[in-house]
Design an enzyme around this catalytic site. Structure first.
Site, PDB file in Angstrom:
ATOM      1  N   TRP A 145       0.839  -1.209   0.000  1.00 54.17           N
ATOM      2  CA  TRP A 145       0.000   0.000   0.000  1.00 54.17           C
ATOM      3  C   TRP A 145       0.868   1.250   0.000  1.00 54.17           C
ATOM      4  O   TRP A 145       0.574   2.224  -0.688  1.00 54.17           O
ATOM      5  CB  TRP A 145      -0.951   0.001   1.210  1.00 54.17           C
ATOM      6  CG  TRP A 145      -2.140  -0.901   1.030  1.00 54.17           C
ATOM      7  CD1 TRP A 145      -2.514  -1.934   1.837  1.00 54.17           C
ATOM      8  CD2 TRP A 145      -3.105  -0.853  -0.037  1.00 54.17           C
ATOM      9  NE1 TRP A 145      -3.655  -2.544   1.330  1.00 54.17           N
ATOM     10  CE2 TRP A 145      -4.034  -1.893   0.191  1.00 54.17           C
ATOM     11  CE3 TRP A 145      -3.270  -0.049  -1.174  1.00 54.17           C
ATOM     12  CZ2 TRP A 145      -5.113  -2.139  -0.647  1.00 54.17           C
ATOM     13  CZ3 TRP A 145      -4.336  -0.295  -2.019  1.00 54.17           C
ATOM     14  CH2 TRP A 145      -5.250  -1.323  -1.757  1.00 54.17           C
ATOM     15  N   CYS A 380      -0.237 -12.538  -1.516  1.00 52.92           N
ATOM     16  CA  CYS A 380      -1.398 -13.428  -1.302  1.00 52.92           C
ATOM     17  C   CYS A 380      -2.052 -13.572  -2.669  1.00 52.92           C
ATOM     18  O   CYS A 380      -2.387 -12.578  -3.315  1.00 52.92           O
ATOM     19  CB  CYS A 380      -2.339 -12.789  -0.287  1.00 52.92           C
ATOM     20  SG  CYS A 380      -4.106 -13.058  -0.516  1.00 52.92           S
ATOM     21  N   CYS A 383      -5.519 -11.998  -3.279  1.00 53.44           N
ATOM     22  CA  CYS A 383      -5.450 -10.536  -3.203  1.00 53.44           C
ATOM     23  C   CYS A 383      -4.745 -10.000  -4.448  1.00 53.44           C
ATOM     24  O   CYS A 383      -5.101  -8.954  -4.989  1.00 53.44           O
ATOM     25  CB  CYS A 383      -4.688 -10.082  -1.967  1.00 53.44           C
ATOM     26  SG  CYS A 383      -5.143 -10.958  -0.461  1.00 53.44           S
TER      27      CYS A 383
END
Ligand code: FAD
Length: 454
Positions: A145, A380, A383
């Site tokens: 992020w 992941c 994701c």
């Protein structure tokens, strides 16, 4: 606090919350039906590309992180690897070109995986792999992020707004500083990070690659960005609008992912899936700007879906059945017609207008392309799938809005402007945002119920 019940105009759009919620209710079932149809449910992705920016070895091994793939033989022949690698259409669609192998295919605002004969390219039935709670968290997701938000640093905006301390500071922390690969920017300032520092920072064997993520620094950085995006007044020069739009899209995507996590939360103690109100209030409801960015992203995507409508009227769906092709066309037309009540949710003509428009647009594209690559660092599988798909979806929306005039969006005059994967990603991303707005309504009711005197 009136959590989850925003009122008034949504900044940088032409709509208020109530009209977006009304449209969302009108079209919710239609977009749900569409993404379950044959054309829109299958997606091709390369899920095992190496992270190009740092060593990402923290792969989530929970069962909920894994993606169920399908055999390509269940797909129509035209969508399979063999058919796609035999010939490639040129980007303009007017010439046939021999297929050139490359790792990513440049698709304007985003990068579509294009090494289609690689073993790591898989086919996925999206309806079988919902985006929801997986347990992926901690430094690995935080680093991704952070890298994505760092792409909010626009050199041209810095120049015109006399420097951007926030960005320079965060780059000095040794994060994933990713340089724009192609932009030649006449305004580039010799900022706080030297070339030598930059190349050290972005190499996989960088001594910084395993610097633990400083949560407080990340938090402060993101708070500053949010304030900047929200605090800009209408008197700001136009360049700031582009920067705000970039930030709002990323934050809207982030909020939407968080909403899905909270809406389909796994309660480990009880062993059941269900909505988690505390999760929603903590992550989204108590942050009005994060909530607003969900509606913003929805509004921008709706405008893009609306604009691509005429192109899809004449598009060849190639599902393998003439009847199914026709049904898909009718479903798309019906959905777009219902969304017609508010066609100008977002006015793209306000963007990229100033004297630096072209350079800024090029920079905007570069940043967006970098975000596509950063998605290969998500540790992941599931994701990563949804991160990649939604980046392609947002990139396709930007391509629709900023690369073509309405009149050139005609597949007979200009065929193959969009790959099937881009169209699938655009509609599925819109559906994700639509589900997020739907979930906000559910959480609002849960919150009201919790607060009402018993
Ligand atoms: P994070 O969501 O990791 O956020 C980090 C920081 O960003 C926060 O502390 C806050 O300061 C700031 N922030 C948070 N939201 C916003 C916003 N909307 N706008 C601006 N700033 C914000 N996990 C799953 O369980 N399922 C998934 O499908 C999934 N998909 C993911 C896809 C991607 C691309 C990435 C990078 C991560 C994904 N994750 C997924 C992990 C998930 O997003 C969170 O990172 C994780 O749940 C930890 O959450 P957190 O509360 O620590 O904060």
């Amino acid at each position: 606090n009136d959590y989850c019940n925003p009122q008034g105009q949504i900044r940088d759009t032409c709509c208020d919350y109530q009209s977006i919620e009304a449209i969302q209710s009108d079209v919710f079932q239609k977009i749900q039906n569409l993404v379950h149809s044959k054309f829109f449910r299958y997606y091709r992705a390369d899920l095992w590309k190496e992270c190009p920016f740092w060593n990402e070895d923290a792969l989530c091994t929970n069962r909920d992180c894994s993606v169920a793939t399908i055999d390509e033989n269940v797909l129509p022949v035209d969508w399979r690897k063999d058919a796609l690698s035999a010939i490639q259409l040129s980007p303009k669609g007017s010439l046939f070109q021999p297929f050139k192998q490359c790792t990513y295919k440049d698709q304007d605002f985003c990068l579509v995986d294009d090494q289609i004969d690689s073993d790591s390219v898989v086919y996925i039935d999206l309806t079988e792999n919902p985006e929801r709670f997986t347990g992926y968290a901690g430094p690995s997701s935080g680093r991704v992020w952070k890298a994505i938000y760092e792409e909010n640093c626009f050199d041209i905006v810095h120049h015109m707004t006399e420097g951007c301390e926030t960005c320079n500071n965060i780059m000095n922390l040794g994060g994933a500083n990713i340089e724009s690969p192609t932009t030649v920017n006449p305004f580039k300032k010799t900022a706080a990070v030297s070339k030598q520092q930059q190349s050290r920072l972005k190499k996989p064997d960088s001594p910084f690659a395993h610097v633990p993520l400083d949560k407080a620094e990340l938090h402060q950085f993101l708070e500053d960005l949010a304030e900047e995006a929200d605090g800009g007044s209408d008197s700001n020069d136009e360049v700031c609008l582009e920067k705000r739009v970039y930030y709002r899209l990323i934050s809207g995507l982030h909020s939407s992912i968080s909403i899905h996590i909270c809406d389909e939360w796994f309660d480990r103690e009880a062993g059941i899936w269900g909505p988690n109100l505390d999760c929603f209030v903590n992550r989204i409801g108590s942050h009005p700007e994060r909530l607003q960015n969900v509606y913003f992203t929805y509004a921008l995507l709706l405008r893009a879906v609306h604009k691509i409508g005429p192109y899809l009227d004449k598009y060849e769906y190639r599902t393998g059945s003439i009847q199914e092709d026709e049904n898909t066309r009718l479903m798309v037309q019906d959905f777009i017609k219902s969304a017609d009540s508010c066609p100008s949710t977002f006015d793209e003509k306000l963007m990229f207008k100033g004297p630096e428009a072209q350079a800024l647009k090029a920079e905007f594209k570069d940043h967006f392309r970098n975000v596509s690559k950063i998605m290969d660092c998500v540790g992941c599988e599931k994701c990563r799938l949804w991160g990649k798909l939604q980046t392609v979806g947002l990139g396709t929306a930007l391509k629709v809005l900023f690369s073509y005039e309405d009149k050139s969006l005609d597949p007979i005059k200009n065929h193959d402007l969009f790959e099937r994967g881009e169209i699938v990603a655009l509609f599925n991303t819109f559906n994700r945002l639509s589900e997020s707005v739907h979930a906000i309504k559910t959480f609002r009711a849960m919150y009201a119920d919790k607060m009402s005197p018993k």
